[in-house]
Design a protein around this motif. Structure first.
Motif, PDB file in Angstrom:
ATOM      1  N   THR A   1       0.854  -1.179   0.000  1.00  0.00           N
ATOM      2  CA  THR A   1       0.000   0.000   0.000  1.00  0.00           C
ATOM      3  C   THR A   1       0.894   1.234   0.000  1.00  0.00           C
ATOM      4  O   THR A   1       2.110   1.134   0.115  1.00  0.00           O
ATOM      5  CB  THR A   1      -0.899   0.007   1.252  1.00  0.00           C
ATOM      6  OG1 THR A   1      -0.060   0.098   2.376  1.00  0.00           O
ATOM      7  CG2 THR A   1      -1.773  -1.219   1.311  1.00  0.00           C
ATOM      8  N   ASP A   2       0.293   2.401  -0.083  1.00  0.00           N
ATOM      9  CA  ASP A   2       1.061   3.652  -0.112  1.00  0.00           C
ATOM     10  C   ASP A   2       1.881   3.848   1.155  1.00  0.00           C
ATOM     11  O   ASP A   2       2.893   4.517   1.143  1.00  0.00           O
ATOM     12  CB  ASP A   2       0.119   4.853  -0.281  1.00  0.00           C
ATOM     13  CG  ASP A   2      -0.465   4.891  -1.685  1.00  0.00           C
ATOM     14  OD1 ASP A   2       0.074   4.211  -2.560  1.00  0.00           O
ATOM     15  OD2 ASP A   2      -1.447   5.620  -1.884  1.00  0.00           O
ATOM     16  N   THR A   3       1.477   3.294   2.258  1.00  0.00           N
ATOM     17  CA  THR A   3       2.199   3.500   3.517  1.00  0.00           C
ATOM     18  C   THR A   3       3.325   2.509   3.701  1.00  0.00           C
ATOM     19  O   THR A   3       4.169   2.690   4.555  1.00  0.00           O
ATOM     20  CB  THR A   3       1.219   3.393   4.702  1.00  0.00           C
ATOM     21  OG1 THR A   3       0.605   2.122   4.667  1.00  0.00           O
ATOM     22  CG2 THR A   3       0.204   4.517   4.657  1.00  0.00           C
ATOM     23  N   GLU A   4       3.386   1.507   2.929  1.00  0.00           N
ATOM     24  CA  GLU A   4       4.467   0.533   3.040  1.00  0.00           C
ATOM     25  C   GLU A   4       5.576   0.898   2.037  1.00  0.00           C
ATOM     26  O   GLU A   4       5.296   1.171   0.890  1.00  0.00           O
ATOM     27  CB  GLU A   4       3.953  -0.877   2.742  1.00  0.00           C
ATOM     28  CG  GLU A   4       2.940  -1.366   3.734  1.00  0.00           C
ATOM     29  CD  GLU A   4       2.397  -2.732   3.338  1.00  0.00           C
ATOM     30  OE1 GLU A   4       2.879  -3.323   2.347  1.00  0.00           O
ATOM     31  OE2 GLU A   4       1.485  -3.194   4.017  1.00  0.00           O
ATOM     32  N   ALA A   5       6.787   0.918   2.503  1.00  0.00           N
ATOM     33  CA  ALA A   5       7.908   1.282   1.636  1.00  0.00           C
ATOM     34  C   ALA A   5       8.452   0.050   0.940  1.00  0.00           C
ATOM     35  O   ALA A   5       8.569  -1.005   1.541  1.00  0.00           O
ATOM     36  CB  ALA A   5       9.017   1.929   2.441  1.00  0.00           C
ATOM     37  N   VAL A   6       8.755   0.242  -0.308  1.00  0.00           N
ATOM     38  CA  VAL A   6       9.396  -0.812  -1.071  1.00  0.00           C
ATOM     39  C   VAL A   6      10.816  -0.326  -1.360  1.00  0.00           C
ATOM     40  O   VAL A   6      11.013   0.701  -1.962  1.00  0.00           O
ATOM     41  CB  VAL A   6       8.651  -1.062  -2.400  1.00  0.00           C
ATOM     42  CG1 VAL A   6       9.376  -2.122  -3.210  1.00  0.00           C
ATOM     43  CG2 VAL A   6       7.231  -1.428  -2.151  1.00  0.00           C
ATOM     44  N   SER A   7      11.776  -1.066  -0.901  1.00  0.00           N
ATOM     45  CA  SER A   7      13.147  -0.637  -1.158  1.00  0.00           C
ATOM     46  C   SER A   7      14.035  -1.855  -1.375  1.00  0.00           C
ATOM     47  O   SER A   7      13.803  -2.908  -0.811  1.00  0.00           O
ATOM     48  CB  SER A   7      13.673   0.198   0.004  1.00  0.00           C
ATOM     49  OG  SER A   7      13.747  -0.582   1.161  1.00  0.00           O
ATOM     50  N   ALA A   8      15.012  -1.610  -2.196  1.00  0.00           N
ATOM     51  CA  ALA A   8      16.009  -2.650  -2.424  1.00  0.00           C
ATOM     52  C   ALA A   8      17.041  -2.534  -1.307  1.00  0.00           C
ATOM     53  O   ALA A   8      17.228  -1.473  -0.723  1.00  0.00           O
ATOM     54  CB  ALA A   8      16.665  -2.423  -3.777  1.00  0.00           C
ATOM     55  N   PRO A   9      17.715  -3.609  -1.026  1.00  0.00           N
ATOM     56  CA  PRO A   9      18.746  -3.521   0.010  1.00  0.00           C
ATOM     57  C   PRO A   9      19.813  -2.498  -0.405  1.00  0.00           C
ATOM     58  O   PRO A   9      20.216  -2.436  -1.558  1.00  0.00           O
ATOM     59  CB  PRO A   9      19.321  -4.923   0.092  1.00  0.00           C
ATOM     60  CG  PRO A   9      18.727  -5.699  -1.032  1.00  0.00           C
ATOM     61  CD  PRO A   9      17.616  -4.904  -1.628  1.00  0.00           C
TER      62      PRO A   9
END
Length: 190
Positions: A7-15
């Protein structure tokens, strides 16, 4: 079940990559190295900063003993001027000669002056002329002027200077680079 969609509140990031190592420290100069001794000696001698002429003379002496031409010249100047110790024309002449052998133009000029004036040893106009010519060929304008004055008999009071057309042509060959390019000497002692 399917793949969860953030969702918009969850961050998606690569290590994140590991941090880069710090740059290596520059090597510490070896205090026994002639170039280091010369640089420190000249920093101490610098006329714009604090001076400890005896220490500058000591450090330049260490570099000169290792064959550093600029240090030999500068130490020669110190002996010639009596900076940081007693005035000693003989030692100045010896040091200038060591640097001049390494084709150091300012030393060739300085040694030429000493031969011209008979300082620290016998007066020798022929050797003065040879040294002035070597320095002038490298662009030292002071040497070019001294060579012209010597050839004009300026310094030979009571004697007749024989200045041939061949010598004039040689001098033009020597002076021409000086007219096109003036190289500053490490210290202008004019």
């Amino acid at each position: 079940m399917g793949i969860p969609i953030p969702t918009d509140t969850e961050a998606v990031s690569a290590p994140s990559p590991p941090p880069a190592p710090p740059p290596p420290e520059p090597p510490i100069p070896d205090p026994r190295d002639a170039a280091t001794q010369y640089a420190i000696g000249m920093d101490i001698f610098d006329e714009d900063g604090p001076q400890n002429l005896a220490e500058a003379r000591r450090l330049l002496g260490l570099a000169a003993e290792q064959g550093h031409a600029a240090a030999q010249y500068e130490l020669g100047v110190m002996h010639y001027e009596g900076e940081g110790g007693p005035r000693n024309y003989e030692e100045a002449r010896r040091l200038y000669a060591l640097a001049a052998e390494q084709e150091y133009a300012a030393a060739q000029y300085g040694l030429g002056v000493m031969h011209d004036d008979g300082e620290g040893g016998p007066q020798n106009y022929e050797e003065a002329r040879r040294l002035y010519a070597l320095a002038a060929e490298q662009g030292d304008t002071r040497a070019a002027v001294a060579l012209a004055e010597l050839d004009d008999g300026y310094y030979s009071e009571g004697t007749t200077a024989s200045y041939t057309d061949s010598e004039a042509e040689d001098d033009y060959r020597v002076f021409r680079p000086c007219l096109l390019y003036t190289s500053p000497s490490p210290r202008d002692r004019g």
